[in-house]
Design an enzyme around this catalytic site. Structure first.
Site, PDB file in Angstrom:
ATOM      1  CB  THR A   1      65.446 -28.159 -50.115  1.00  9.56           C
ATOM      2  OG1 THR A   1      65.744 -29.412 -49.732  1.00  9.56           O
ATOM      3  CG2 THR A   1      66.176 -27.592 -51.526  1.00  9.56           C
ATOM      4  CB  ILE A   2      62.086 -24.282 -50.468  1.00  7.67           C
ATOM      5  CG1 ILE A   2      61.931 -25.146 -51.671  1.00  7.67           C
ATOM      6  CG2 ILE A   2      61.383 -22.762 -50.841  1.00  7.67           C
ATOM      7  CD1 ILE A   2      62.918 -24.750 -52.851  1.00  7.67           C
TER       8      ILE A   2
ATOM      9  N   GLY B   1      54.303 -27.400 -53.902  1.00  5.85           N
ATOM     10  CA  GLY B   1      53.784 -28.665 -53.724  1.00  5.85           C
ATOM     11  C   GLY B   1      52.344 -28.751 -53.110  1.00  5.85           C
TER      12      GLY B   1
ATOM     13  CB  SER C   1      56.661 -26.261 -58.783  1.00 10.76           C
ATOM     14  OG  SER C   1      56.391 -26.422 -60.190  1.00 10.76           O
ATOM     15  CB  CYS C   2      61.459 -25.602 -59.320  1.00  7.99           C
ATOM     16  SG  CYS C   2      61.176 -27.316 -59.146  1.00  7.99           S
ATOM     17  CG  ASN C   3      60.116 -28.618 -63.434  1.00  4.61           C
ATOM     18  OD1 ASN C   3      60.906 -28.568 -64.085  1.00  4.61           O
ATOM     19  ND2 ASN C   3      60.192 -29.637 -62.572  1.00  4.61           N
TER      20      ASN C   3
ATOM     21  NE  ARG D   1      65.181 -31.953 -57.591  1.00  5.41           N
ATOM     22  CZ  ARG D   1      64.000 -32.300 -57.538  1.00  5.41           C
ATOM     23  NH1 ARG D   1      63.259 -33.177 -58.223  1.00  5.41           N
ATOM     24  NH2 ARG D   1      63.146 -31.475 -56.497  1.00  5.41           N
TER      25      ARG D   1
ATOM     26  CG  HIS E   1      55.174 -29.795 -65.076  1.00  7.98           C
ATOM     27  ND1 HIS E   1      55.309 -31.223 -65.061  1.00  7.98           N
ATOM     28  CD2 HIS E   1      55.995 -29.675 -63.933  1.00  7.98           C
ATOM     29  CE1 HIS E   1      56.116 -31.931 -64.272  1.00  7.98           C
ATOM     30  NE2 HIS E   1      56.444 -30.868 -63.272  1.00  7.98           N
TER      31      HIS E   1
ATOM     32  CG  HIS F   1      63.867 -29.583 -62.891  1.00  8.98           C
ATOM     33  ND1 HIS F   1      63.524 -30.843 -62.523  1.00  8.98           N
ATOM     34  CD2 HIS F   1      63.610 -28.740 -61.977  1.00  8.98           C
ATOM     35  CE1 HIS F   1      63.156 -30.495 -61.244  1.00  8.98           C
ATOM     36  NE2 HIS F   1      62.760 -29.503 -60.770  1.00  8.98           N
TER      37      HIS F   1
ATOM     38  CD  GLN G   1      67.120 -29.026 -58.244  1.00  8.57           C
ATOM     39  OE1 GLN G   1      67.658 -28.832 -59.549  1.00  8.57           O
ATOM     40  NE2 GLN G   1      67.808 -29.986 -57.354  1.00  8.57           N
TER      41      GLN G   1
HETATM   42  P1  NAD Z   1      62.310 -30.407 -47.666  1.00 14.51           P
HETATM   43  O1  NAD Z   1      61.856 -31.747 -47.311  1.00 14.51           O
HETATM   44  O2  NAD Z   1      63.613 -30.178 -48.188  1.00 14.51           O
HETATM   45  O3  NAD Z   1      62.043 -29.380 -46.569  1.00 14.51           O
HETATM   46  C1  NAD Z   1      60.862 -29.313 -45.628  1.00 14.51           C
HETATM   47  C2  NAD Z   1      61.281 -29.023 -44.497  1.00 14.51           C
HETATM   48  O4  NAD Z   1      60.157 -29.153 -43.731  1.00 14.51           O
HETATM   49  C3  NAD Z   1      62.269 -29.968 -43.698  1.00 14.51           C
HETATM   50  O5  NAD Z   1      63.187 -29.338 -42.777  1.00 14.51           O
HETATM   51  C4  NAD Z   1      61.171 -30.821 -42.727  1.00 14.51           C
HETATM   52  O6  NAD Z   1      61.922 -31.401 -41.562  1.00 14.51           O
HETATM   53  C5  NAD Z   1      60.236 -29.975 -42.385  1.00 14.51           C
HETATM   54  N1  NAD Z   1      58.923 -30.523 -41.874  1.00 14.51           N
HETATM   55  C6  NAD Z   1      58.332 -31.630 -42.329  1.00 14.51           C
HETATM   56  N2  NAD Z   1      57.377 -31.669 -41.563  1.00 14.51           N
HETATM   57  C7  NAD Z   1      56.977 -30.473 -40.842  1.00 14.51           C
HETATM   58  C8  NAD Z   1      55.786 -29.992 -40.186  1.00 14.51           C
HETATM   59  N3  NAD Z   1      54.780 -30.739 -39.936  1.00 14.51           N
HETATM   60  N4  NAD Z   1      56.077 -28.724 -39.916  1.00 14.51           N
HETATM   61  C9  NAD Z   1      56.965 -28.120 -39.966  1.00 14.51           C
HETATM   62  N5  NAD Z   1      57.987 -28.459 -40.723  1.00 14.51           N
HETATM   63  C10 NAD Z   1      58.148 -29.724 -41.024  1.00 14.51           C
HETATM   64  O7  NAD Z   1      61.137 -29.817 -48.880  1.00 14.51           O
HETATM   65  P2  NAD Z   1      61.408 -28.802 -49.851  1.00 14.51           P
HETATM   66  O8  NAD Z   1      62.035 -29.394 -51.023  1.00 14.51           O
HETATM   67  O9  NAD Z   1      62.084 -27.558 -49.191  1.00 14.51           O
HETATM   68  O10 NAD Z   1      60.045 -28.292 -50.365  1.00 14.51           O
HETATM   69  C11 NAD Z   1      59.109 -27.429 -49.521  1.00 14.51           C
HETATM   70  C12 NAD Z   1      58.043 -27.150 -50.522  1.00 14.51           C
HETATM   71  O11 NAD Z   1      58.539 -26.396 -51.733  1.00 14.51           O
HETATM   72  C13 NAD Z   1      57.282 -28.216 -51.151  1.00 14.51           C
HETATM   73  O12 NAD Z   1      55.921 -27.811 -51.440  1.00 14.51           O
HETATM   74  C14 NAD Z   1      57.909 -28.424 -52.545  1.00 14.51           C
HETATM   75  O13 NAD Z   1      57.072 -29.023 -53.520  1.00 14.51           O
HETATM   76  C15 NAD Z   1      58.168 -27.058 -52.976  1.00 14.51           C
HETATM   77  N6  NAD Z   1      59.503 -26.962 -53.773  1.00 14.51           N
HETATM   78  C16 NAD Z   1      60.478 -27.572 -53.518  1.00 14.51           C
HETATM   79  C17 NAD Z   1      61.373 -27.519 -54.770  1.00 14.51           C
HETATM   80  C18 NAD Z   1      62.867 -28.351 -54.720  1.00 14.51           C
HETATM   81  O14 NAD Z   1      63.176 -28.643 -55.542  1.00 14.51           O
HETATM   82  N7  NAD Z   1      63.228 -28.880 -53.504  1.00 14.51           N
HETATM   83  C19 NAD Z   1      61.435 -26.675 -55.815  1.00 14.51           C
HETATM   84  C20 NAD Z   1      60.143 -25.757 -55.870  1.00 14.51           C
HETATM   85  C21 NAD Z   1      59.393 -25.759 -54.951  1.00 14.51           C
END
Ligand code: NAD
Length: 338
Positions: free
Chosen positions: A11-12, A110, A139-141, A168, A194, A220, A301
């Site tokens: 996602t990110i 995270g 984080s997003c929040n 969310r 938070h 959110h 987010q």
């Molecule tokens: P996600 O699960 O969507 O993406 C993580 C990616 O990493 C996936 O493609 C997964 O296959 C890959 N992955 C898993 N294990 C791995 C490994 N050992 N080595 C390399 N790649 C690996 O997660 P996300 O939502 O993008 O979150 C990533 C970070 O961003 C986290 O710290 C999260 O807390 C933070 N974050 C997320 C959001 C959100 O809303 N999604 C918002 C802000 C911050």
């Protein structure tokens, strides 16, 4: 040109990678994938170099005829900075590897603050990130809270802030997460994490947060009650927030009364993946009772932290030392403030 690697293309990660591609002072050297799914295929079709996250995973890509450029370690050798976008708590396990390759690294919200020792938000503390080896983009929040609290504290002065966060339940693609039919107190105790996290960026803000998780995937919503250091008016609050391109005011009179309508707006203006990098504040939710004010804000987010990652790269690599200039370039490239 600074060479950027993205570890974790979810996602990110995919949004940060796309944002890096839009900068004139950065080049994306590649991204890692754990498996050869449609996201890996789309990255390859865009011309992005895909690396397997580990040696044993190369065969998964070979089996479906997807060409990877090597492994994570091969990618790290090519980069000046790595943006770690692996799932929560996984990023910390990679820190020794980043150190081995003497790479600067950005972690996401995270991870715990201590993993990087510095928590970042561009408008709040860009200068403190200059030259650092490790930075955590909050984080997003926390990013959303930092943006509005910084603006109000700088412009008017905050005595104390209290926020209720309606989070969310999952991102749209997360099929195994919930809740499906519940309002979850997350946690039941006060404060949620938070508030203390905001204080990692803005240590002088007295803030307490309470958080709930609800069955929605879009955004959110935060309800803020703030005691200011002096009396103010709704007009002054609107003026104060409007000065920041990464804060967008929307109006109920124009049809914005929910997160759904904000998302519809993002789709109508052609934002890729309906991303909304701005913190969104409802104009009519702003209410002043003298020193005590209320406002309601929404956070997309999946994308709000993307511009912050780009600015963090510039600060750490010393590409630009003026925060305003970095934010201006990032905003322009992503269409923020338009
Ligand atoms: P996600 O699960 O969507 O993406 C993580 C990616 O990493 C996936 O493609 C997964 O296959 C890959 N992955 C898993 N294990 C791995 C490994 N050992 N080595 C390399 N790649 C690996 O997660 P996300 O939502 O993008 O979150 C990533 C970070 O961003 C986290 O710290 C999260 O807390 C933070 N974050 C997320 C959001 C959100 O809303 N999604 C918002 C802000 C911050």
């Amino acid at each position: 040109m600074v060479r950027v690697a993205v570890n974790g293309y979810g996602t990110i990660g995919k949004r940060v990678a796309d944002a890096v591609l839009k900068q004139n002072d950065m080049v994306l050297v590649g991204v890692t994938k754990t498996k050869p799914n449609f996201e890996a295929r789309l990255a390859l079709e865009k011309g992005i170099k895909v690396y397997a996250s580990s040696v044993d995973r190369i065969k998964l890509f070979d089996e479906v005829g997807m060409k990877v450029a090597g492994t994570l370690e091969d990618l790290l050798k090519e980069a000046d900075v790595v943006v770690d976008c692996t799932p929560s708590k996984v990023g910390a396990t990679y820190k020794p590897l980043y150190e081995k390759y003497k790479l600067k690294a950005i972690f996401q919200g995270g991870e715990k603050h201590d993993v990087a020792g510095f928590s970042f938000n561009a408008v709040c503390n860009y200068r403190e990130a200059i030259g650092r080896y490790f930075v955590r983009v909050v984080s997003c929040n926390t990013t959303g809270l930092c943006r509005s609290l910084y603006a109000l504290d700088r412009g008017i002065g905050i005595r104390k802030a209290r926020a209720v966060l309606i989070r969310r339940g999952a991102d749209p693609a997360e099929i195994m997460k919930g809740p499906i039919n519940s309002i979850v107190l997350d946690p039941v105790t006060i404060p949620s994490h938070h508030g203390p996290d905001v204080q990692k960026v803005l240590p002088n803000i007295d803030i307490t947060t309470i958080a709930f998780v609800v069955p929605t995937t879009l955004m959110h919503v935060h309800i803020l009650t703030i005691e200011l250091q002096r009396e103010t008016t709704e007009y002054e609050i609107i003026d104060t927030l409007s000065a920041y391109p990464r804060i967008k005011l929307v109006s109920a009179s124009e049809g914005f009364s929910s997160t759904s309508e904000i998302i519809e707006y993002a789709r109508d203006i052609g934002r890729v993946r309906y991303d909304i990098y701005e913190l969104v504040v409802w104009r009519e939710s702003i209410k002043s009772f003298g020193r005590e004010i209320y406002l309601t804000q929404a956070v997309h987010q999946e994308s709000i932290v993307v511009p912050e990652n780009i600015d963090a790269i510039r600060a750490m690599i010393r590409l630009i030392e003026d925060p305003e200039e970095s934010m201006r370039l990032t905003n322009e490239s992503l269409g923020i403030g338009r």
